[in-house]
Scaffold this motif. Sequence first.
Motif, mmCIF file in Angstrom:
data_model
loop_
_atom_site.group_PDB
_atom_site.id
_atom_site.type_symbol
_atom_site.label_atom_id
_atom_site.label_comp_id
_atom_site.label_asym_id
_atom_site.label_seq_id
_atom_site.Cartn_x
_atom_site.Cartn_y
_atom_site.Cartn_z
ATOM 1 N N LYS A 217 -8.918 20.451 4.901
ATOM 2 C CA LYS A 217 -10.199 21.126 5.116
ATOM 3 C C LYS A 217 -10.391 21.464 6.598
ATOM 4 C CE LYS A 217 -12.603 18.937 1.218
ATOM 5 N NZ LYS A 217 -13.647 17.957 0.830
ATOM 6 N N ALA A 218 -9.995 20.530 7.475
ATOM 7 C CA ALA A 218 -10.096 20.785 8.912
ATOM 8 C C ALA A 218 -9.225 21.972 9.303
ATOM 9 C CB ALA A 218 -9.688 19.538 9.695
ATOM 10 N N ALA A 219 -8.009 22.038 8.756
ATOM 11 C CA ALA A 219 -7.106 23.150 9.063
ATOM 12 C C ALA A 219 -7.689 24.474 8.577
ATOM 13 C CB ALA A 219 -5.745 22.895 8.426
ATOM 14 N N GLU A 220 -8.260 24.471 7.378
ATOM 15 C CA GLU A 220 -8.868 25.698 6.847
ATOM 16 C C GLU A 220 -10.029 26.155 7.724
ATOM 17 O OE1 GLU A 220 -9.918 24.563 2.898
ATOM 18 O OE2 GLU A 220 -7.830 24.427 2.219
ATOM 19 N N TYR A 221 -10.861 25.210 8.153
ATOM 20 C CA TYR A 221 -11.993 25.556 9.013
ATOM 21 C C TYR A 221 -11.509 26.121 10.345
ATOM 22 C CZ TYR A 221 -15.592 24.813 12.530
ATOM 23 O OH TYR A 221 -16.452 24.988 13.594
ATOM 24 N N LEU A 222 -10.550 25.445 10.976
ATOM 25 C CA LEU A 222 -10.072 25.896 12.288
ATOM 26 C C LEU A 222 -9.387 27.251 12.203
ATOM 27 C CD1 LEU A 222 -8.760 22.475 13.611
ATOM 28 C CD2 LEU A 222 -10.705 23.761 14.512
ATOM 29 N N SER A 223 -8.791 27.552 11.064
ATOM 30 C CA SER A 223 -8.151 28.854 10.878
ATOM 31 C C SER A 223 -9.170 29.968 10.697
ATOM 32 C CB SER A 223 -7.213 28.816 9.667
ATOM 33 O OG SER A 223 -6.152 27.914 9.882
ATOM 34 N N SER A 224 -10.398 29.600 10.357
ATOM 35 C CA SER A 224 -11.423 30.603 10.049
ATOM 36 C C SER A 224 -12.338 30.921 11.224
ATOM 37 C CB SER A 224 -12.289 30.120 8.879
ATOM 38 O OG SER A 224 -13.120 29.032 9.265
ATOM 39 N N VAL A 225 -12.202 30.156 12.329
ATOM 40 C CA VAL A 225 -13.099 30.358 13.474
ATOM 41 C C VAL A 225 -12.286 30.453 14.764
ATOM 42 C CG1 VAL A 225 -14.984 29.095 12.369
ATOM 43 C CG2 VAL A 225 -13.404 27.876 13.885
ATOM 44 N N THR A 226 -12.944 30.954 15.804
ATOM 45 C CA THR A 226 -12.392 30.842 17.149
ATOM 46 C C THR A 226 -12.994 29.588 17.752
ATOM 47 O OG1 THR A 226 -12.227 33.246 17.347
ATOM 48 C CG2 THR A 226 -12.169 31.957 19.391
ATOM 49 N N TYR A 227 -12.225 28.526 17.767
ATOM 50 C CA TYR A 227 -12.830 27.226 18.096
ATOM 51 C C TYR A 227 -13.136 27.101 19.590
ATOM 52 C CZ TYR A 227 -14.069 22.373 17.444
ATOM 53 O OH TYR A 227 -14.769 21.197 17.377
#
Length: 290
Positions: A217-227
């Motif tokens: 889930k963390a990987a999916e989130y980080l892939s979806s935003v410019t962190y």
Amino acid sequence: MAILVDQRTRVLVQGATGRAGTFYTDQAVRYGSTYVAGVRPGRGGTKHLGIPVFHSVKEAVEETGATASLVVVPAPNAADAMIEAIEAGLETIVCVTERVPMHDMARVKRALEGTQSVLIGPNSQGILTPGQCKIGVMPTKDAKPGRIGIASRSASLTSEILANCSAADLGQSTTVGIGGDTIHGIGFVGCLERFKDDPETEAVVLIGEIGGREEEKAAEYLSSVTYGKPVIGLVAGRHAPQGRRMGHAGTLSVFGLETAEQKVAKLREAGVLVAKDASDVVSTVLKALK
């Protein structure tokens, strides 16, 4: 700055008069945290460790302005305690209790829906903003204020990595133990979102394990935003046999799914710098910050 708790947080303890409640309340108060109430049905109107005790969470909130709760209640009653805290509108609820039944946690998750309450745990070591507030059982000896956010599934690895970070002058903004049980409250994504919005957190360390889907889930989130900040990861359990639970309930790796290698690959694809082991975390953080 910090996430979820700081010097303004006013804590009540559910189960304050028990042995564990007494011990961890005393530790937190000595550390400088603001603990304003205890809750124990049938003991209202008394004092414990110099703190007033109330029959219910609602009464304690109304009288003291408490904003957070530490749940130190035996597993059979822990869900009811968490739901009582949710219904009282507390902002942050930390449950350190282990072995809360999964069907009970399903009730808690439903109670959280549509509320502003954030649950940490159960089976969590708690949350610590160094020098400001401790809720839970997390050691404070090696904690140091700073700009590294930590979110972890493992209590023992948290202590080791936190100590290593402090020794390298990498202080922490906030450390969150998300809990080792399969069904729990805040996860890595919730922590990442809050650390992203904290202007004084410069890097985030995720301490993961086999089993569950927190790392995915963390990987999916980080892939979806410019962190915008480096994220350093560690996944424990590379040598654990599949289909066996290692440690606590959340670390069950079944039928080849969600192994440490798969988690590491997904995190790397999302831009996470993955450390080889616990001793490699500090050097990876330093490289990322440079």
